[in-house]
Design an enzyme around this catalytic site. Sequence first.
Site, PDB file in Angstrom:
ATOM      1  N   TYR A 108       0.798  -1.223   0.000  1.00 57.40           N
ATOM      2  CA  TYR A 108       0.000   0.000   0.000  1.00 57.40           C
ATOM      3  C   TYR A 108       0.835   1.279   0.000  1.00 57.40           C
ATOM      4  CZ  TYR A 108      -4.697  -1.887   0.109  1.00 57.40           C
ATOM      5  OH  TYR A 108      -5.878  -2.491  -0.251  1.00 57.40           O
ATOM      6  N   GLU A 194      -3.500 -29.926   8.993  1.00 61.84           N
ATOM      7  CA  GLU A 194      -3.637 -29.148   7.760  1.00 61.84           C
ATOM      8  C   GLU A 194      -4.697 -28.065   7.869  1.00 61.84           C
ATOM      9  OE1 GLU A 194      -5.038 -29.668   3.076  1.00 61.84           O
ATOM     10  OE2 GLU A 194      -4.598 -31.466   4.247  1.00 61.84           O
ATOM     11  N   ASP A 246      -5.294 -34.039   4.728  1.00 61.50           N
ATOM     12  CA  ASP A 246      -6.245 -34.718   3.856  1.00 61.50           C
ATOM     13  C   ASP A 246      -5.554 -35.830   3.079  1.00 61.50           C
ATOM     14  OD1 ASP A 246      -8.309 -33.031   4.616  1.00 61.50           O
ATOM     15  OD2 ASP A 246      -8.122 -31.721   2.865  1.00 61.50           O
TER      16      ASP A 246
END
Length: 365
Positions: A108, A194, A246
């Site tokens: 920014y 995870e 997963d």
Amino acid sequence: RLVLGWVGREGAIMKQGEVARNIEDIIVGVASSILAGRGFHFDVPSRSSSNQLYVPELDRIVLKDSVSQRHFNNVATVRKTAITTRVLQLVHEVVMKNIHITKRDLFYTDVKLFQKQSESDTIIDDVACMVGCTRGSLHVVASDKGIVIGRMSFRDDGDLIDCTRMGVGGKAIPSLVDRITDIQGDAEFILLVEKDAAFMRLSEDRFYNQYPCIIITAKGQPDVSTRLFLKMVKEKLNIPILGLVDSDPYGLKILSVYMSGSKNMSYDSAHLTTSDIKWLGVRPSDLDTYDIPKECRLDMTEHDIKTGLELMNEEFIKKNPEWMKELELMVKRKQKAEIQALSNFGFQYLTQQYLPRKLRDGDWI
């Protein structure tokens, strides 16, 4: 002393004065090049895949020594050269003031030049390579992302943080990991998770009291602060790390970033990697072992299968026959499953059945 047959670059942890001097040397080099008639350009270490190498002796990815030139008088690189100059100026200002800013703060400061934060983020890593330091040494950090809860305490810039008294939400892992001191705890292992959803279930059920442990998540792809924090806790407490991800190629890729490093930040891998992580679950073989219903399994997409096949060629998989066997099973069946698939048996099945059985049987690889 380990002697390796390669020449590479590794970022060093530097104090702000050294970073400032190195940036000044870079700018002096640019000025000298202009005065000598060679034009305005930066020598930038290449971070492309072709300039990266997995070193088995180190068990991580490292950056080789190829360098490219970024010219201001070239249409293809003029904008990148301008952004590099601006980022060097901003980093120099920050380290001279001895303050820290986020990557978002830096973006920014000059939105019209940077246009997208991904562009300034990329140049920050380039600048770290040019200076020869870790990204943290630039005093530019990412926003807090990782969370920790469980049987440990530490001091954050002098303030005592007890991770057993952080409610259900846990304690955000500080961006300024170098200010963490006095790590203590009676945990027997670190559970590296995870996803945020699994972390919330473990936290709400106070799993760390039933099985003394520290639970850490980066809510998906691991950020630098979480990787640094994990390495710090592992080295201090010297306890094993068990990964809960997963059952898909991306879960394995996440473990690989923690263990061997990311190609994007191979220059900083020495400070970010924690090699000895065990794969607790959810593994492809678990789908049958725990009778995960077919309706809770997902068909792998063509992209999933391609990613799985690519992983089979990765050194961190090749060196572990048991991991390779699990990955081959996943690709052969073309099935995947998320940790949340265990909720089919009950919302607390993860904490009351699956993990206790895994830990009791020592079922990790």
